[in-house]
Design a protein around this motif. Structure first.
Motif, PDB file in Angstrom:
ATOM      1  N   HIS A 195       0.850  -1.197   0.000  1.00  0.00           N
ATOM      2  CA  HIS A 195       0.000   0.000   0.000  1.00  0.00           C
ATOM      3  C   HIS A 195       0.885   1.247   0.000  1.00  0.00           C
ATOM      4  N   ASP A 196       0.461   2.236  -0.770  1.00  0.00           N
ATOM      5  CA  ASP A 196       1.232   3.482  -0.878  1.00  0.00           C
ATOM      6  C   ASP A 196       1.566   4.045   0.490  1.00  0.00           C
ATOM      7  N   HIS A 197       2.818   4.382   0.634  1.00  0.00           N
ATOM      8  CA  HIS A 197       3.326   5.021   1.853  1.00  0.00           C
ATOM      9  C   HIS A 197       2.978   4.231   3.118  1.00  0.00           C
ATOM     10  N   THR A 198       3.171   2.926   3.031  1.00  0.00           N
ATOM     11  CA  THR A 198       3.071   2.075   4.221  1.00  0.00           C
ATOM     12  C   THR A 198       3.943   2.722   5.295  1.00  0.00           C
ATOM     13  N   PRO A 199       3.494   2.819   6.551  1.00  0.00           N
ATOM     14  CA  PRO A 199       4.296   3.479   7.590  1.00  0.00           C
ATOM     15  C   PRO A 199       5.726   2.905   7.656  1.00  0.00           C
ATOM     16  N   PRO A 200       6.703   3.772   7.862  1.00  0.00           N
ATOM     17  CA  PRO A 200       8.107   3.338   7.870  1.00  0.00           C
ATOM     18  C   PRO A 200       8.409   2.189   8.824  1.00  0.00           C
ATOM     19  N   ASP A 201       7.815   2.184  10.017  1.00  0.00           N
ATOM     20  CA  ASP A 201       8.114   1.096  10.955  1.00  0.00           C
ATOM     21  C   ASP A 201       7.577  -0.236  10.440  1.00  0.00           C
ATOM     22  N   VAL A 202       6.444  -0.200   9.756  1.00  0.00           N
ATOM     23  CA  VAL A 202       5.873  -1.415   9.166  1.00  0.00           C
ATOM     24  C   VAL A 202       6.741  -1.867   7.991  1.00  0.00           C
ATOM     25  N   LEU A 203       7.117  -0.933   7.137  1.00  0.00           N
ATOM     26  CA  LEU A 203       7.974  -1.242   5.993  1.00  0.00           C
ATOM     27  C   LEU A 203       9.302  -1.850   6.462  1.00  0.00           C
ATOM     28  N   ASN A 204       9.873  -1.280   7.499  1.00  0.00           N
ATOM     29  CA  ASN A 204      11.116  -1.812   8.057  1.00  0.00           C
ATOM     30  C   ASN A 204      10.934  -3.235   8.582  1.00  0.00           C
ATOM     31  N   ALA A 205       9.841  -3.472   9.290  1.00  0.00           N
ATOM     32  CA  ALA A 205       9.590  -4.815   9.838  1.00  0.00           C
ATOM     33  C   ALA A 205       9.405  -5.836   8.716  1.00  0.00           C
ATOM     34  N   ILE A 206       8.712  -5.450   7.650  1.00  0.00           N
ATOM     35  CA  ILE A 206       8.513  -6.362   6.520  1.00  0.00           C
ATOM     36  C   ILE A 206       9.841  -6.651   5.836  1.00  0.00           C
ATOM     37  N   GLU A 207      10.636  -5.622   5.602  1.00  0.00           N
ATOM     38  CA  GLU A 207      11.940  -5.836   4.971  1.00  0.00           C
ATOM     39  C   GLU A 207      12.820  -6.734   5.842  1.00  0.00           C
ATOM     40  N   GLY A 208      12.821  -6.485   7.141  1.00  0.00           N
ATOM     41  CA  GLY A 208      13.612  -7.308   8.055  1.00  0.00           C
ATOM     42  C   GLY A 208      13.167  -8.749   8.053  1.00  0.00           C
ATOM     43  N   ARG A 209      11.852  -8.978   8.027  1.00  0.00           N
ATOM     44  CA  ARG A 209      11.345 -10.345   7.996  1.00  0.00           C
ATOM     45  C   ARG A 209      11.684 -11.030   6.669  1.00  0.00           C
ATOM     46  N   CYS A 210      11.657 -10.281   5.561  1.00  0.00           N
ATOM     47  CA  CYS A 210      12.076 -10.848   4.268  1.00  0.00           C
ATOM     48  C   CYS A 210      13.537 -11.287   4.341  1.00  0.00           C
ATOM     49  N   ALA A 211      14.384 -10.468   4.952  1.00  0.00           N
ATOM     50  CA  ALA A 211      15.802 -10.836   5.110  1.00  0.00           C
ATOM     51  C   ALA A 211      15.926 -12.120   5.922  1.00  0.00           C
ATOM     52  N   ASP A 212      15.092 -12.247   6.959  1.00  0.00           N
ATOM     53  CA  ASP A 212      15.098 -13.468   7.773  1.00  0.00           C
ATOM     54  C   ASP A 212      14.662 -14.676   6.940  1.00  0.00           C
ATOM     55  N   GLN A 213      13.561 -14.521   6.208  1.00  0.00           N
ATOM     56  CA  GLN A 213      13.029 -15.620   5.397  1.00  0.00           C
ATOM     57  C   GLN A 213      14.043 -16.077   4.348  1.00  0.00           C
ATOM     58  N   LEU A 214      14.789 -15.129   3.803  1.00  0.00           N
ATOM     59  CA  LEU A 214      15.766 -15.448   2.760  1.00  0.00           C
ATOM     60  C   LEU A 214      17.126 -15.838   3.343  1.00  0.00           C
ATOM     61  N   GLN A 215      17.237 -15.766   4.675  1.00  0.00           N
ATOM     62  CA  GLN A 215      18.463 -16.106   5.404  1.00  0.00           C
ATOM     63  C   GLN A 215      19.669 -15.291   4.911  1.00  0.00           C
ATOM     64  N   LEU A 216      19.483 -13.975   4.896  1.00  0.00           N
ATOM     65  CA  LEU A 216      20.516 -13.079   4.383  1.00  0.00           C
ATOM     66  C   LEU A 216      21.417 -12.493   5.461  1.00  0.00           C
TER      67      LEU A 216
END
Length: 143
Positions: A102-123
């Protein structure tokens, strides 16, 4: 911008790991764009109207080279254009995929999603010096 010579090489992107990423975005997901788009064709994301996204870039051997986020009025394509201007990145980056949020998802939510993607991808342990936001609040943020 990180010098190209220090771009870390991540693991090979597998179908199961890729398929799990849309679930990470939870209720903030508009559409997953998981088919590989050639990196030089990044402007297609302008046509799709993507303002906010988590994006994943792989090289020609399907190894993860970048996981990032964009949330800006000029959209995901403008963020990818910044990468494209770097000759070293342009030489290494082969494909891009995105989770359209969604456009302009709040920064803290965007950060949490990006962090979880990094976890899922084991980066986190293999792509130093790259770092991603913490994902501890992810489950609360996407519920």
């Amino acid at each position: 911008m990180m010098p190209t010579a220090s771009l870390p090489v991540g693991p090979v992107l597998t179908r199961p790991k890729l398929a799990a990423l849309p679930l990470v975005a939870g209720c903030h997901l508009i559409a997953p764009h998981l088919a590989p788009t050639h990196f030089s064709d990044y402007e297609v994301f302008t046509e799709l109207g993507i303002i906010t996204a988590i994006y994943l870039i792989t090289d020609s051997d399907s190894r993860i080279r970048w996981l990032g986020q964009a949330s800006r009025d000029d959209g995901l394509a403008a963020r990818l254009a910044e990468h494209h201007r770097d000759p070293g990145r342009r030489a290494v980056f082969a494909t891009v995929r995105a989770l359209h949020l969604h456009d302009h998802t709040p920064p803290d939510v965007l950060n949490a999603i990006e962090g979880r993607c990094a976890d899922q991808l084991q980066l986190r342990s293999v792509m130093a010096p790259r770092r991603w936001p913490a994902s501890r609040t992810w489950q609360h943020q996407v519920a």
